[in-house]
Scaffold this active site. Sequence first.
Site, mmCIF file in Angstrom:
data_model
loop_
_atom_site.group_PDB
_atom_site.id
_atom_site.type_symbol
_atom_site.label_atom_id
_atom_site.label_comp_id
_atom_site.label_asym_id
_atom_site.label_seq_id
_atom_site.Cartn_x
_atom_site.Cartn_y
_atom_site.Cartn_z
ATOM 1 C CD1 TRP A 1 -22.195 31.611 -45.431
ATOM 2 C CD2 TRP A 1 -21.530 33.642 -46.047
ATOM 3 N NE1 TRP A 1 -21.255 32.041 -44.518
ATOM 4 C CE2 TRP A 1 -20.828 33.291 -44.879
ATOM 5 C CE3 TRP A 1 -21.282 34.882 -46.638
ATOM 6 C CZ2 TRP A 1 -19.887 34.130 -44.271
ATOM 7 C CZ3 TRP A 1 -20.343 35.732 -46.036
ATOM 8 C CH2 TRP A 1 -19.659 35.349 -44.880
ATOM 9 C CE LYS B 1 -23.157 33.412 -39.729
ATOM 10 N NZ LYS B 1 -23.431 34.872 -39.805
ATOM 11 C CB SER C 1 -20.655 37.943 -42.598
ATOM 12 O OG SER C 1 -21.086 36.722 -41.997
ATOM 13 C CE LYS D 1 -27.004 34.677 -37.020
ATOM 14 N NZ LYS D 1 -27.446 34.841 -38.422
ATOM 15 C CG ASP E 1 -24.406 36.777 -36.968
ATOM 16 O OD1 ASP E 1 -24.882 37.476 -37.876
ATOM 17 O OD2 ASP E 1 -24.082 35.590 -37.138
ATOM 18 N NE ARG F 1 -31.834 32.972 -46.516
ATOM 19 C CZ ARG F 1 -30.524 32.913 -46.695
ATOM 20 N NH1 ARG F 1 -29.942 33.740 -47.549
ATOM 21 N NH2 ARG F 1 -29.776 32.044 -46.051
ATOM 22 C CG ASN F 2 -33.236 33.930 -40.029
ATOM 23 O OD1 ASN F 2 -33.742 32.818 -39.933
ATOM 24 N ND2 ASN F 2 -31.976 34.114 -40.404
ATOM 25 C CD GLU G 1 -29.692 27.714 -42.004
ATOM 26 O OE1 GLU G 1 -30.249 26.878 -41.268
ATOM 27 O OE2 GLU G 1 -28.849 27.398 -42.863
#
Length: 333
Positions: free
Chosen positions: A11, A103, A134, A187, A240, A251-252, A277
Amino acid sequence: MNITVLGSGGWGTALALLLADNGHDVTLWSHSAQRNALLERTRENPRLPGVLLRPELKLSADMGCAAESEIVVMAAPSFAVRETARLAAPRLREDVVVVSAAKGIERDTALCMTQVIEEELGGKGRTVALSGPSHAEEVGRGAPTGCVAAARDMAAAELVQDVFMNARFRVYTNSDVLGVELGAALKNVLALCCGVSDGMGLGDNTKALLMTRGMTEMARLGVALGGKKETFAGLSGMGDLIVTCTSMHSRNRRCGILVGQGKSAREAMEEVGAVVEGYYAAFSTHQLAEKAGVEMPVCQCAYQVLYEGKSVHQVVDGLMRRDKRREADESWI
């Protein structure tokens, strides 16, 4: 403008390239000399394969590179934001604008990222949260993307809008910093849940249920903590949520799929091979919901699976057997 991006993950690198494309003098800072040397040698970030670092993008592992920057972009993972801000604070200009691109919610303090940064800066500069649907992989290759710059100081938000915006990256402004940051963090928890559903093979109906009811939970907590309900209908909320719950770039979601297939949270995160995250946000969301007295059954299920060892089948059954509700009584719209 002179800009430093702190954090050379996917990112941070995508944002540095975007800013360099916009004609700014950009330095991309890495937390280690080894990481910086790799980028110098290859001129490519392994998180963004095929996206070359343009020659004018400067690379550094020396925090002193941020000393003259008018804008500093904080792109470290959420768990490293406080440490990175602490390292940067003594070197930053008094009038610096710090853009939080992470985030998450800090564990134990339950603070959003701009709040963490402001604590470490001790009154120096102005903070802006940059958020929205994004994926770094898509921003890096120039796919049209929309984000929101949120700040209490609208002049700072509008400056970030001007600096980041171009024909491929559209930026809106918002004064609801808390709502924007909570949407960005929560999210990720819901994307983990949707991934678990996918890993269990439950189908599209289940995912739609999780996303819709999860959206209600996000807005319910956000409003209870002082955010605006309408923020959650925007890019940092619904936008998002959609992209993170449905894409394999997420990745989540990938971590959740592995958990749904039977792996432990630790095994799943190791296999994903990058920061998840939502794992950290699930703990902080549990803290915030308890503190605010807000019911969040979907997010609570994520906490129970990730931190209490409950089986995914057990929590799904519990969700479906909850007491009857009137949908209109709990709508987030």
